[in-house]
Design a protein around this motif. Structure first.
Motif, mmCIF file in Angstrom:
data_model
loop_
_atom_site.group_PDB
_atom_site.id
_atom_site.type_symbol
_atom_site.label_atom_id
_atom_site.label_comp_id
_atom_site.label_asym_id
_atom_site.label_seq_id
_atom_site.Cartn_x
_atom_site.Cartn_y
_atom_site.Cartn_z
ATOM 1 N N CYS A 1 3.947 -15.758 -3.333
ATOM 2 C CA CYS A 1 2.816 -15.754 -4.258
ATOM 3 C C CYS A 1 3.296 -15.586 -5.708
ATOM 4 C CB CYS A 1 1.823 -14.662 -3.898
ATOM 5 S SG CYS A 1 2.374 -13.015 -4.300
ATOM 6 N N LEU B 1 2.915 -13.334 -7.866
ATOM 7 C CA LEU B 1 3.379 -12.030 -8.368
ATOM 8 C C LEU B 1 4.893 -12.044 -8.573
ATOM 9 C CD1 LEU B 1 1.439 -9.310 -6.322
ATOM 10 C CD2 LEU B 1 0.798 -10.408 -8.451
ATOM 11 N N SER C 1 -3.281 -4.717 -3.616
ATOM 12 C CA SER C 1 -3.280 -3.910 -2.398
ATOM 13 C C SER C 1 -1.878 -3.315 -2.189
ATOM 14 C CB SER C 1 -3.619 -4.809 -1.214
ATOM 15 O OG SER C 1 -2.598 -5.774 -1.090
ATOM 16 N N THR D 1 0.113 -4.267 0.011
ATOM 17 C CA THR D 1 1.025 -5.401 0.264
ATOM 18 C C THR D 1 1.652 -5.865 -1.043
ATOM 19 O OG1 THR D 1 -0.592 -6.087 1.892
ATOM 20 C CG2 THR D 1 1.176 -7.646 1.416
ATOM 21 N N CYS D 2 0.807 -5.944 -2.087
ATOM 22 C CA CYS D 2 1.330 -6.384 -3.390
ATOM 23 C C CYS D 2 2.385 -5.388 -3.889
ATOM 24 C CB CYS D 2 0.209 -6.473 -4.420
ATOM 25 S SG CYS D 2 -1.210 -7.429 -3.918
ATOM 26 N N SER E 1 -4.719 -10.245 -7.981
ATOM 27 C CA SER E 1 -4.032 -10.611 -6.733
ATOM 28 C C SER E 1 -5.080 -11.184 -5.777
ATOM 29 C CB SER E 1 -3.345 -9.380 -6.142
ATOM 30 O OG SER E 1 -4.310 -8.364 -5.958
ATOM 31 N N CYS E 2 -4.722 -11.378 -4.506
ATOM 32 C CA CYS E 2 -5.662 -12.126 -3.679
ATOM 33 C C CYS E 2 -6.568 -11.326 -2.738
ATOM 34 C CB CYS E 2 -4.957 -13.232 -2.926
ATOM 35 S SG CYS E 2 -3.592 -12.714 -1.934
ATOM 36 N N PRO E 3 -6.372 -10.003 -2.565
ATOM 37 C CA PRO E 3 -7.362 -9.324 -1.727
ATOM 38 C C PRO E 3 -8.769 -9.559 -2.277
ATOM 39 C CG PRO E 3 -5.527 -7.872 -2.195
ATOM 40 C CD PRO E 3 -5.323 -9.082 -3.037
ATOM 41 N N GLY F 1 -1.976 -13.569 -10.132
ATOM 42 C CA GLY F 1 -0.749 -13.867 -9.388
ATOM 43 C C GLY F 1 -1.079 -14.125 -7.931
ATOM 44 N N GLY G 1 -1.852 -15.169 -4.225
ATOM 45 C CA GLY G 1 -1.081 -16.062 -3.355
ATOM 46 C C GLY G 1 -1.919 -17.160 -2.726
HETATM 47 FE FE1 SF4 Z 1 0.765 -11.771 -3.155
HETATM 48 FE FE2 SF4 Z 1 -1.751 -11.756 -2.239
HETATM 49 FE FE3 SF4 Z 1 0.189 -10.707 -0.750
HETATM 50 FE FE4 SF4 Z 1 -0.625 -9.476 -3.016
HETATM 51 S S1 SF4 Z 1 -1.822 -9.773 -1.141
HETATM 52 S S2 SF4 Z 1 1.509 -9.818 -2.335
HETATM 53 S S3 SF4 Z 1 -1.097 -11.268 -4.319
HETATM 54 S S4 SF4 Z 1 0.013 -12.879 -1.352
#
Ligand code: SF4
Length: 426
Positions: free
Chosen positions: A28, A30, A50, A52-53, A113-115, A145, A147
């Motif tokens: 993504c 980021l 999140s 994850t990011c 981000s994408c959440p 950023g 994804g």
């Molecule tokens: Fe990238 Fe989306 Fe995963 Fe965050 S949640 S790391 S923006 S793909």
């Protein structure tokens, strides 16, 4: 000025493009923060995202941090969603805490981000609100950023495009160079411009906000990266005009890029030859040494970094490779046309990805080298194919004359490793 001759049999500019839309394997946007935070020394990237990011940034970039980092993550929990007003208030509190602790920050990027909870937050309004609070000391901008439907290099594009509308206006006749380069490479480029008498030269991004990057109707701009489509469109909207050229990879690409700019600024041909002769010779020699085991080999580009088209031009014309397929996430004629024109006709030119179909084409062709993302490299290696991770091409200095040999070396290394392993096994 430009003495590049198109390939016999025509290039690939008019080759019909195979357009695919399906499952894709990409990082993504980021990811761009990893190189942008090193480049822009007074900036801070606050990812609103999140866990994850946060993990992505920490694992990908954390190891590179020696001092106070210039990025962080404001983690939105499910509970933050109870009310968007609370989420905005929490963001304001985070920013206040950060800016109090870090008075060195002059540019703050709120990075979306994408959440789904983040997508609902209006970061553009938040950036406007915070700019009013912290101006003139801090400029707050926002970009995404996310994804979803993006590739990892689009983070830089989105970041630079967000800066263009707030650049001060100038009517001066000037060159603006867009694209983040490692400082040492940027210094080499500026040295060449100085010797050619080309100036004033403005940079996007500059190393800090006081570097006086301006734009206006008398600005011409050159891109150093082929993934800056939105940035180019934003510069066009400010009245600037793009200088179309192949990208400065390898000896030939660098010469063509510089020649197009030199022509725009009326640089004398003799001076151009005089300034470029020695670095050109050095680059040619370095490529010849590094590319010895690339000659006559085939290469397949899967769409990932958006560097694929200019790199295919470099490998086919300067390293004597044959391209089987040149896949890129996006192909824009105004940006990629000059490189496509120079790639000898023959390869499939594809845009977008349907990963299973493309993997079938890789398996059928069994190229000597496949350039692809991390997720695809290991399975292909397991099938006996040599691969090159596209992401390395963005993290390694590869632009201009002095890096041309290293660029060829990045591609020849996996092949050398493979032949070594086969010899040892024999
Ligand atoms: Fe990238 Fe989306 Fe995963 Fe965050 S949640 S790391 S923006 S793909």
């Amino acid at each position: 000025m430009n003495d590049l001759s198109p390939p016999t049999g025509g290039g690939c500019r008019n080759t019909p493009i195979l357009k695919e839309r399906g499952q894709r394997e990409v990082f993504c946007g980021l990811t761009g923060i990893i190189w942008l935070h090193r480049k822009m020394q007074d900036a801070f990237f606050l990812v609103v995202g999140s866990r994850t990011c946060a993990h992505l940034l920490q694992s990908a970039a954390g190891v590179m941090i020696f001092a106070e980092p210039r990025f962080g993550t404001a983690i939105l929990e499910e509970t933050d969603l109870a009310g968007m007003v609370d989420a905005h208030a929490e963001l304001d509190r985070e920013v206040a805490r950060l800016l109090e602790r870090r008075p060195d920050i002059r540019q703050l990027f709120l990075v979306g981000s994408c959440p789904s909870e983040v997508i609902k937050l209006d970061l553009a309004t938040a950036a406007e609100r915070l700019t009013k609070v912290y101006a003139p000391n801090v400029r707050v901008l926002n970009f995404s950023g996310s994804g979803i439907e993006t590739t990892f290099t689009q983070g830089e594009d989105a970041c630079l495009a967000s800066m263009v509308p707030v650049l001060p206006e100038s009517n001066e006749r000037q060159l603006l160079v867009a694209g983040a380069l490692p400082d040492v490479v940027e210094d080499q480029m500026m040295g060449l411009f100085e010797q050619l008498g080309i100036g004033p030269v403005k940079l996007l991004p500059a190393r800090n906000i006081d570097n006086n990057t301006t734009v206006g109707p008398n600005t011409v701009y050159a891109l150093t990266q082929p993934f800056l489509g939105d940035t180019a469109a934003a510069l066009d909207r400010r009245g600037a005009r793009q200088i179309a050229a192949p990208f400065p990879f390898g000896e030939e690409g660098t010469t063509a890029w510089l020649a197009a700019i030199a022509e725009e600024f009326g640089v004398d041909r003799d001076l151009f030859d005089q300034v470029t002769a020695a670095p050109r010779a050095r680059a040619r020699k370095a490529i010849a040494q590094a590319a010895e085991n690339l000659n006559g080999k085939s290469v397949f580009f899967m769409p990932d970094s958006q560097l694929e088209v200019p790199l295919a031009r470099f490998l086919t014309r300067e390293c004597d490779m044959t391209a089987v397929e040149v896949g890129s996430p996006y192909i824009h004629d105004t940006i990629h046309g000059p490189d496509l024109e120079l790639i000898p006709a023959g390869p499939t030119i594809s845009e977008g990805q349907d990963v299973d179909k493309q993997l079938d084409r890789v398996r059928n062709a069994r190229p000597d080298l496949t350039v692809c993302g991390l997720g695809l490299a290991n399975p292909l290696e397991a099938e006996g194919l040599s691969t090159k991770w596209a992401i390395e091409l963005v993290f390694t200095p590869v632009h201009f004359y002095e890096q041309a040999g290293d660029l060829a070396g990045l591609f020849s290394r996996p092949l050398r490793r493979k032949s070594k392993l086969s010899l040892e096994a024999a």
